[in-house]
Design an enzyme around this catalytic site. Sequence first.
Site, mmCIF file in Angstrom:
data_model
loop_
_atom_site.group_PDB
_atom_site.id
_atom_site.type_symbol
_atom_site.label_atom_id
_atom_site.label_comp_id
_atom_site.label_asym_id
_atom_site.label_seq_id
_atom_site.Cartn_x
_atom_site.Cartn_y
_atom_site.Cartn_z
ATOM 1 N N ASP A 76 0.836 -1.202 0.000
ATOM 2 C CA ASP A 76 0.000 0.000 0.000
ATOM 3 C C ASP A 76 0.873 1.255 0.000
ATOM 4 O O ASP A 76 1.668 1.467 0.912
ATOM 5 C CB ASP A 76 -0.912 -0.001 1.238
ATOM 6 C CG ASP A 76 -2.016 -1.037 1.121
ATOM 7 O OD1 ASP A 76 -2.815 -0.949 0.174
ATOM 8 O OD2 ASP A 76 -2.071 -1.944 1.981
ATOM 9 N N ASP B 2 -10.331 -5.898 -1.443
ATOM 10 C CA ASP B 2 -9.390 -5.297 -0.476
ATOM 11 C C ASP B 2 -10.159 -4.588 0.625
ATOM 12 O O ASP B 2 -10.866 -3.610 0.372
ATOM 13 C CB ASP B 2 -8.477 -4.296 -1.196
ATOM 14 C CG ASP B 2 -7.392 -3.714 -0.280
ATOM 15 O OD1 ASP B 2 -7.241 -4.188 0.858
ATOM 16 O OD2 ASP B 2 -6.699 -2.776 -0.738
HETATM 17 C C1 DX5 Z 1 -6.603 -0.153 3.251
HETATM 18 C C2 DX5 Z 1 -5.574 -0.921 2.483
HETATM 19 C C3 DX5 Z 1 -5.658 -2.371 2.689
HETATM 20 C C4 DX5 Z 1 -5.503 -2.791 4.124
HETATM 21 C C5 DX5 Z 1 -6.337 -4.001 4.319
HETATM 22 O O1 DX5 Z 1 -6.730 1.120 2.755
HETATM 23 O O2 DX5 Z 1 -5.707 -0.680 1.090
HETATM 24 O O3 DX5 Z 1 -4.801 -3.083 1.834
HETATM 25 O O4 DX5 Z 1 -4.188 -3.071 4.512
HETATM 26 O O5 DX5 Z 1 -6.330 -4.329 5.654
HETATM 27 P P1 DX5 Z 1 -7.631 -4.907 6.372
HETATM 28 O O6 DX5 Z 1 -7.972 -6.196 5.702
HETATM 29 O O7 DX5 Z 1 -7.195 -5.075 7.785
HETATM 30 O O8 DX5 Z 1 -8.766 -3.940 6.176
HETATM 31 ZN ZN ZN Z 2 -4.656 -2.020 -0.319
#
Ligand code: DX5
Ligand code: ZN
Length: 217
Positions: free
Chosen positions: A35, A173
């Site tokens: 990310d 996601d």
């Molecule tokens: C959130 C990110 C995700 C995040 C997902 O903006 O894009 O990739 O790390 O984490 P979880 O599954 O914990 O929501």
């Molecule tokens: Zn993400």
Amino acid sequence: MKKLLCPSIMNLDAEDLKDQILRLDAAGTDIFHLDLMDGSFVPNFGMSLSEMSLVRRNTDKLLDVHMMVNNPVRYVDRMADLGIDIIYIHPEADSQPAFTLQKIKDLGKKAGIVINPGTSLESIRALYPLIDYLMLMTVNPGFCGQLFLPWMEGKIDQAIEEQKEWGFPLVIDGGVNEEVMKRLSAKGVAGFVLGRLILFDQAETDYTKLMHWMRTL
Ligand code: DX5
Ligand code: ZN
């Protein structure tokens, strides 16, 4: 259909990042999800470029970058130079997403679109011929550990129908948990970003066991 398990590396501490990457690689990761945030498109900061480079040096698996940045075209070359395989852009952040997707492909990389919960499939359908992956945000982007938004269900069902026609894998996601993975995988979703609920906040800390279990869901 083989599930694509994509651990979200932003969840990990920088301190022992290398060791965690090696463990996740050995456990059966399909794609490492990185990310990138600019503090503007989303009100937070994600991984640094040096952390992304460290991931690249320690695995031969596919890496994707989820670019939560305004005008992502500015950073596409940098991502390619870092050895990222799949570059996802938010069309909401780009005045010419078709240009950016084509640039990604011209660099020899896979091009992905990722859309916010409030962005419709109708608004991106014209771009389908240019994409290799479609990712749907099931939380508002920017932070780990949020809950899956139940009102995404209709859009997911619609995307499953559209990907059957086009063939690009569909990835989810945000807020993926056991119930979400089981239900959406049965419907035809291929890929899941693994965050807090399903991977990093489990009582079980053996990634191999956890990923083996996910493949049975
Ligand atoms: C959130 C990110 C995700 C995040 C997902 O903006 O894009 O990739 O790390 O984490 P979880 O599954 O914990 O929501
Ligand atoms: Zn993400």
